[in-house]
Design an enzyme around this catalytic site. Structure first.
Site, PDB file in Angstrom:
ATOM      1  N   ASN A 196       0.854  -1.183   0.000  1.00  0.00           N
ATOM      2  CA  ASN A 196       0.000   0.000   0.000  1.00  0.00           C
ATOM      3  C   ASN A 196       0.896   1.242   0.000  1.00  0.00           C
ATOM      4  OD1 ASN A 196       0.797   0.526   2.699  1.00  0.00           O
ATOM      5  ND2 ASN A 196      -0.951  -0.621   3.517  1.00  0.00           N
ATOM      6  N   ARG A 197       0.299   2.396  -0.001  1.00  0.00           N
ATOM      7  CA  ARG A 197       1.053   3.652  -0.119  1.00  0.00           C
ATOM      8  C   ARG A 197       2.081   3.800   0.997  1.00  0.00           C
ATOM      9  NH1 ARG A 197      -3.094   8.198  -0.860  1.00  0.00           N
ATOM     10  NH2 ARG A 197      -3.652   7.490   1.231  1.00  0.00           N
ATOM     11  N   GLU A 199       3.384   1.399   2.943  1.00  0.00           N
ATOM     12  CA  GLU A 199       4.424   0.360   2.852  1.00  0.00           C
ATOM     13  C   GLU A 199       5.412   0.676   1.740  1.00  0.00           C
ATOM     14  OE1 GLU A 199       1.511  -3.264   4.438  1.00  0.00           O
ATOM     15  OE2 GLU A 199       1.672  -2.814   2.298  1.00  0.00           O
ATOM     16  N   ASP A 264      -6.972  -7.604   1.732  1.00  0.00           N
ATOM     17  CA  ASP A 264      -7.162  -9.041   1.506  1.00  0.00           C
ATOM     18  C   ASP A 264      -8.061  -9.275   0.294  1.00  0.00           C
ATOM     19  OD1 ASP A 264      -5.735  -9.413   3.875  1.00  0.00           O
ATOM     20  OD2 ASP A 264      -7.539  -9.606   5.094  1.00  0.00           O
TER      21      ASP A 264
END
Length: 309
Positions: A196-197, A199, A264
């Site tokens: 994600n952004r 991470e 997920d």
């Protein structure tokens, strides 16, 4: 956008390996403040358990019409028993390693008037023997599946993720990774990773504009020997980086109610549509649509093929 490949998806077999959790919800009414401390008193009216972490990815894969096997570690406790029962009810093929020394990872949420008031986590990392058993089981299972999905929540089940990626490469099975942390060399040799952004910033640092992001993302992709890298960016949509360059799709959500487990759902949709034969970007479009649907639901939820269509 291509039609959802429901018939091809029904033949897909995905092995999901990673950190398994039980998401426990206590729903109640709040009508007073405790006299003991300045906190609300919740009168619990309903309790619900849902599969979380890697188990929620598997649950979403089945909901989309594909076949899922779940590989991970649970404790020999009540929560572990609930995970096994819920997986069975969902139609997931469970391949669970039981740890006699550590509890099942449990996230307990208390909600009042549809608002989350408190979350309590129970977790401990697995022991060496459990990881040995997980590795051995993975080697048996990988070749029987079309795709390996690694769901990393940094709870310990994927401490030896390099071993699983190497086994999948040897078997010729593509590997999708939902990463955690900033040590991305662990995922070298996977087919695609989906940070994600936040991470992605941990992995490559802050970028000043889209061109800078593309340079950093493509360098990371080549350094890790990846086929593709997908950055999920919440309200900014999703951006795919591959040999073809950069491809972007805007966010699909109309109303954001709860982002629990949305990653997920995105991972599950990406896995099944790619394994069904779609191109990476067509698979991303369906994953984006699935993520947009699930954030309109409360708690760890799933999206089915009917809702996507």
């Amino acid at each position: 956008m291509m039609p959802f490949p429901a018939e091809a998806v029904s033949r897909v077999k995905v092995l999901v390996a990673g950190d398994i959790m039980l998401d426990r919800y206590w729903f109640g009414e709040v009508d007073r403040i405790s006299p003991e401390a300045p906190v609300p008193v919740v009168r619990v009216a309903r309790r619900e358990d849902r599969l979380g972490g890697a188990a929620n990815v598997a649950r979403n894969i089945v909901a989309l019409g594909a076949q899922a096997s779940l590989l991970g570690i649970v404790g020999s406790d009540e929560a572990g028993g609930r995970v096994a029962a819920l997986a069975r009810e969902a139609g997931i093929n469970s391949c669970l390693v039981t740890d006699d020394t550590s509890p099942t990872t449990l996230k307990m949420r208390v909600l009042g008037r549809q608002q989350q008031l408190l979350r309590v986590d129970f977790e401990e990392g697995p022991g060496t023997q459990c990881l040995d058993r997980l590795d051995a089981l993975a080697r048996q299972l990988i070749a029987q599946h079309d795709m390996l999905v690694l769901s990393d929540y940094a709870k310990g089940a994927l401490d030896r993720v390099e071993v699983l990626i190497a086994a999948a490469r040897e078997a010729g099975v593509p590997v999708l990774v939902d990463p955690k942390g900033h040590l991305y060399q662990r995922y070298r040799g996977a087919t695609v990773i989906t940070p994600n952004r936040s991470e992605m910033q941990d992995a490559v640092g802050r970028w000043k504009d889209e061109d800078d992001l593309e340079r950093r993302a493509q360098k990371l992709r080549t350094d890790l020997d990846l086929e593709a890298l997908l950055v999920t960016r919440s309200e900014q949509g999703m951006t795919l980086f591959s040999e073809e360059g950069r491809e972007h799709t805007d966010a699909h959500a109309h109303e954001v109610f709860d982002v629990s487990g949305a990653g997920d759902t995105v991972l599950a949709a990406l896995a099944v549509t790619r394994a069904a034969g779609l191109s990476w970007f067509d698979a991303v479009l369906w994953a984006n649509r699935a993520g947009g649907v699930v954030v309109g639901k409360l708690g760890t939820s799933v999206v089915n093929a009917g809702e996507l269509s």
